[in-house]
Design an enzyme around this catalytic site. Structure first.
Site, short mmCIF file in Angstrom:
data_model
loop_
_atom_site.label_atom_id
_atom_site.label_comp_id
_atom_site.label_asym_id
_atom_site.label_seq_id
_atom_site.Cartn_x
_atom_site.Cartn_y
_atom_site.Cartn_z
N GLY A 66 71.29 -13.83 -31.83
CA GLY A 66 72.60 -13.46 -31.32
C GLY A 66 73.37 -12.60 -32.31
O GLY A 66 73.53 -12.99 -33.47
N GLY A 118 76.64 -11.58 -31.94
CA GLY A 118 78.07 -11.61 -31.66
C GLY A 118 78.87 -11.67 -32.94
O GLY A 118 78.38 -11.34 -34.03
N GLU A 143 95.01 -11.09 -19.29
CA GLU A 143 95.03 -9.70 -19.75
C GLU A 143 94.48 -8.76 -18.68
O GLU A 143 94.99 -7.64 -18.50
CB GLU A 143 94.25 -9.59 -21.06
CG GLU A 143 94.97 -10.29 -22.21
CD GLU A 143 94.19 -10.36 -23.50
OE1 GLU A 143 94.78 -10.73 -24.52
OE2 GLU A 143 92.96 -10.06 -23.49
#
Length: 433
Positions: free
Chosen positions: A19, A21, A178
């Protein structure tokens, strides 16, 4: 299957990070000169800045502005290796993992695979809703919304036209709030100029949240202010409201009402990426991987987890830390130090999370901020949100691109990014060999 082709046999102990991220990438970069061989696996060849995905979906930013290629980051780092791959299974007894491109040995395994969208078992919603977890998801949302506005021009049935124009956002967390705010500003400033033949008084933007308040992780004051800002922008907000079904056109709510839309953005829930091969006792109730204060997975001594997928229970966080980027970044910093200390025979340090606050923006000059010693809303919170997100972006060029796009949008209330870019399908395809 064989070990990954062309990956050098390690002269040093190998750390495999699954990963790329916030946590996985931060850890890899901190281990550049650690004395380990570091291998990063990710299903994409780029890091994506997920907090700004909604701006891709609403044509406020271009995808490249929030994406950064791993290979650019790892240039000239001899002990760093990257492969596009997905984790299929952990075989801890062999110190190996099975991936989509083969078997890979490790000395230390770090699982930082993150989260995926949770549809709570509703197959209709899974098939018809639009998730927003990746850059590809955001581009699909943008394409879908713009394509539906183009289709609305040819509709003579007012109900069908309204369904093409309406947008439903499900989930009142930061992503949903948002997204709804950005859509409302798009409706106000941009869409009437692009589509003068359409009556945008027919367009409704809905935000549905199952819990009693928006922004559950934030204070009551910030939650209420966010709701006020959204309603001021024209968003129809409903809390304590579940979406029970969606067939691609009709949204059915828990109160029995329904709304028509071809645009449903699902930001209502996430769940950990599935990790096969670990013992059942290594997972918590929400399928997060249980770890101790050193990020070591329960039941193992050389397998670690960090970020959203990990659950470190403590007196302050009995259900684990919040699934936000600062947790992953801080865990990565602490883990990098510990892995270096482990190599050098030094004492490791237990992780302690420092909560620096939460931010959410709703629109121009409209944001909320819960800081450790201050809660503020409005213009100051908005400026703070802009600054924090610019600083968190990777790459100087990306920071400049985002600042330029934001400045242009601020002063001219417009962007030239509303492009319908759809890949064509070729009849005869060949794969590289």
């Amino acid at each position: 299957m064989k070990e990954i082709a062309n990956l050098p046999k390690p002269k040093y102990k190998r750390i495999v990070i699954v990963g790329g991220g916030f946590g996985g990438l931060k850890l890899a970069r901190l281990l550049y000169r650690s004395g380990y061989q570091v291998v990063v696996l990710d299903k994409n060849n780029y890091h994506q800045f997920q907090p700004l995905l909604y701006q891709i979906a609403t044509a406020g930013l271009e995808p490249s502005a929030i994406s950064f290629p791993f290979r650019k980051l790892f240039q000239k780092q001899e002990r760093m290796h990257f492969r596009i791959a997905e984790l299929l299974k952990v075989e801890s007894e062999k110190n190996e993992i099975i991936t989509s491109i083969g078997i890979l040995e490790y000395d230390f395994l770090v699982i930082a695979a993150g989260l995926t969208t949770n549809f709570f078992g509703n197959e209709n919603i899974r098939k018809n809703a639009l998730p927003m977890k990746t850059v590809s998801d955001a581009i699909l949302i943008r394409n879908t919304i713009l394509q539906n506005y183009e289709a609305a021009l040819d509709q003579t049935d007012s109900l069908k036209k309204e369904a093409h124009l309406n947008v439903v956002v499900v989930g009142g967390g930061p992503t949903g709030v948002e997204m709804a705010g950005a859509l409302a500003e798009m409706k106000k400033f941009i869409l009437p100029k692009d589509y003068p033949e359409l009556d945008f008084a027919l367009m409704n933007i809905y935000l549905f949240e199952a819990s009693p308040k928006l922004l559950n992780v934030m204070s009551e004051k910030s939650s209420e202010k966010a709701r006020q800002y959204l309603e001021k922008l024209g968003v129809i907000v409903k809390t304590d409201t579940f979406v029970t079904d969606y067939d691609g056109e009709k949204v059915v709510l828990s109160d029995g009402s329904n709304h028509s839309t071809y645009n449903l953005v699902w930001a209502a829930g996430v769940m950990p990426i599935s990790v096969q091969g670990l013992a059942a006792t290594s997972f918590g109730k929400g399928k997060r991987v249980l770890i101790d204060e050193y990020n070591v997975v329960k039941g193992y001594n050389n397998i670690y987890a960090l970020g959203d997928i990990a659950e470190m229970q403590s007196a302050d966080f009995p259900k684990g830390h919040p699934q936000v980027a600062p947790v992953a970044i801080q865990q990565a910093k602490n883990m990098a130090e510990n892995l270096i200390h482990l190599k050098n025979g030094k004492t490791q340090k237990a992780f302690q999370y420092v909560d620096k606050g939460s931010l959410a923006t709703i629109g121009r000059h409209l944001a909320v901020a819960d800081l450790p010693y201050l809660k503020t809303q409005g213009f100051f919170a908005w400026v703070l949100w802009l600054f924090v997100h610019i600083m968190m972006l990777i790459g100087f060029k990306n920071k400049i691109l985002v600042m330029m796009d934001w400045a242009w949008g601020y002063f001219f209330s417009d962007q030239a990014l509303r492009l319908l870019i759809k890949p064509s399908l070729r009849n005869n395809t060949s794969s590289a060999k």
